[in-house]
Design an enzyme around this catalytic site. Structure first.
Site, short mmCIF file in Angstrom:
data_model
loop_
_atom_site.label_atom_id
_atom_site.label_comp_id
_atom_site.label_asym_id
_atom_site.label_seq_id
_atom_site.Cartn_x
_atom_site.Cartn_y
_atom_site.Cartn_z
N LYS A 78 0.84 -1.20 0.00
CA LYS A 78 0.00 0.00 0.00
C LYS A 78 0.88 1.25 0.00
O LYS A 78 1.91 1.29 0.67
CB LYS A 78 -0.91 -0.02 1.23
CG LYS A 78 -1.97 1.08 1.27
CD LYS A 78 -2.89 0.89 2.46
CE LYS A 78 -3.95 1.97 2.54
NZ LYS A 78 -4.86 1.77 3.69
N SER A 153 -9.65 1.73 2.87
CA SER A 153 -8.80 2.49 1.95
C SER A 153 -7.80 1.62 1.20
O SER A 153 -7.17 2.07 0.25
CB SER A 153 -8.04 3.57 2.73
OG SER A 153 -7.20 2.99 3.72
N SER A 177 -9.97 -0.66 7.08
CA SER A 177 -9.41 -0.46 5.74
C SER A 177 -8.68 -1.65 5.14
O SER A 177 -8.31 -1.61 3.97
CB SER A 177 -8.47 0.75 5.74
OG SER A 177 -9.20 1.93 5.93
#
Length: 491
Positions: A78, A153, A177
């Protein structure tokens, strides 16, 4: 082209058997990314030259029993986790050209274990969002239906695993997330106990909430990845003192005698009917395996979403003060005075959702509102913690759905009202508020062919029990063979 397994353990076995080299594997992955990622929009920055060099080194080391545990295994990261020499943007214009000078602790641990970083993946800007639509680089598309969101996210992390571009990825979980995208993409996603994984080198959103967690196809893969990245870090003051963890020790054990709580608050009408049906089927399965499933009540849990957005936004307001156009990050070219540097750099560099949360957090921390909002939220957070602890005094696990619905349309009605968007985290935020571990695992598909997630929560530092129960559920169902239309060729 190399046909590689979609699981970490499968690739480990193939490399050990000499079916292909890591260099062949990494070469095939980049070719696959070139074919797939234009439609998915998951990768922000690729690491091709360094990854191929690392693959050659892994092949030289070999794949015997004494090799590093992830030697030659490709992973995606990420884009809010720092990677030395590799652009890290947090999916924001503010950090569009930022190149870190050091690795986050989790990246250093992955590299020491022999893992290969394929690239950095898309996310909601500064991890603020539940649908992966707030990214400066555009939305990520769900491989199960390209018109739908992948969750957020960590939507990019989930999408690259679900589309089988890589066998595993790291995300971060502040209010769900990792688990939300895992549910929307039919994956296993873990939010570990707060402090289990170092936050050093992770771009902060909510410092008392953030945790790094893995996304994989299987429970065993997930436990393996978490074992590699977990452990004490002197550079992180919130890091727990445990040096090394064994999360896999209970995998394969039966569920006889286990007590599982199923809160009535997780059965309400606001949760999609098909999801509620799958949860009841999961409860029936656990009972068929010798566990006891009983209804309990967590009355304060319904306030979790209100508490979360006050605390998370307040912490974000504090953490994002450092992006002022002075030391690093975006700087407005139109600014003429020092005040204009601050105001215009932040106004132009941050997206709408980030600015909305900064304003909400700054207001909550202001002299006139602190007692009414932030202090009250902190008090209710304590009540929620006490309530969950009381349940865990009598039960081994808490079960329920991960999300209230399956993946919704990009740009759909769910995303036009910020308040409605925030309620998507209703079922996941309490794990972050309490610091407790929680995992989302596949629980089947709805009638539209979209994945449904089952969430399990456990006592602090009892991830091993989560993996035990999740693995038992996984073995009792054939969800691993279910693949997105995108992977099957129906693009």
């Amino acid at each position: 082209m190399v046909e590689f397994s979609k699981t970490l353990h499968g690739i480990k076995a193939d490399l050990a058997a000499g079916k292909y080299s890591s260099k062949d594997l990494v070469t095939a992955i980049y070719a696959d990314i070139e074919q797939k990622d234009e439609a998915i929009n998951a990768f922000i920055t690729l690491n091709k030259e360094q990854a191929l060099a690392a693959a050659e080194q892994a092949d030289q080391i070999g794949y015997g029993s004494d090799a590093p545990v992830l030697n030659g295994i490709p992973l995606a990261i990420k884009d809010n986790i720092l990677t030395e020499g590799l652009r890290t943007t947090a999916a924001s214009k503010m950090l569009e050209n930022f190149v870190p000078t050091y690795d986050a602790t989790v990246i250093a641990k992955l590299k020491a274990a022999g893992a290969i970083i394929i690239g950095k993946v898309n996310m909601d800007e500064f991890a603020m969002g539940g649908s992966n639509q707030t990214s400066y680089f555009g939305p990520v598309h769900n491989p199960w239906d390209l018109e739908r969101v992948p969750g957020g996210s960590s939507g990019g992390s989930a999408a690259v695993v679900a589309s089988q571009q890589v066998p595993g990825a790291l995300g971060t979980d502040t209010g769900g997330s990792v688990r939300n995208p895992a549910a929307f993409n039919g994956l296993v996603g873990m939010k570990p106990t707060y402090g289990t994984v170092s936050r050093l080198g992770v771009i902060s959103f909510g410092s008392s909430l953030d945790q790094v967690g893995p996304l994989t196809h299987t429970v065993a893969d997930n436990a393996l990845l978490l074992e590699v990245i977990a452990g004490h870090d002197e550079g992180d003051s919130t890091s727990l003192p445990t040096e090394q963890y064994d999360f896999s020790s209970k995998i394969g054990q039966d569920l006889k005698g286990m007590k599982i709580a199923f809160p009535k608050e997780y059965k309400v009408d606001s949760i999609n009917t098909e999801i509620r049906q799958r949860m009841q089927e999961a409860a029936d399965f656990f009972e068929s395996q010798g566990a006891t499933v009983e209804e309990v009540s967590l009355p304060h849990s319904v306030y979790g979403i209100n508490v979360y957005y006050i605390i998370a936004s307040s912490e974000a307001s504090s953490n994002l003060q450092r992006y002022d156009g002075i030391r690093y990050g975006y700087r407005s070219e139109a600014a003429q005075t020092l005040e204009e540097v601050y105001v215009q750099s932040r106004s132009e560099g941050f997206g709408d959702e980030v600015k909305r949360r900064i304003i909400l957090g700054t207001f909550s921390l202001s002299a006139g509102a602190f007692d009414l909002y932030f202090k009250k939220a902190a008090q209710v957070r304590t009540l929620i913690k006490q309530e969950f602890q009381a349940v865990f005094d009598q039960y081994d696990l808490i079960m329920g759905p991960t999300t209230t619905s399956t993946a919704f349309l990009i740009g759909g009605k769910e995303t036009k009202d910020p308040v409605e968007m925030y309620t998507a985290d209703l079922l996941t935020v309490n794990s972050n508020l309490t610091g407790l571990p929680a995992i989302s695992i596949p629980a089947g598909l709805d009638q539209a062919g979209l994945p449904i997630g089952l969430q399990l929560m456990a006592k602090a530092q009892d991830e091993a029990t989560l993996y035990q129960v999740a693995h038992a559920f996984e073995q009792g169902h054939d969800y691993l063979s279910q693949e997105p239309n995108f992977v099957k060729g129906d693009k």
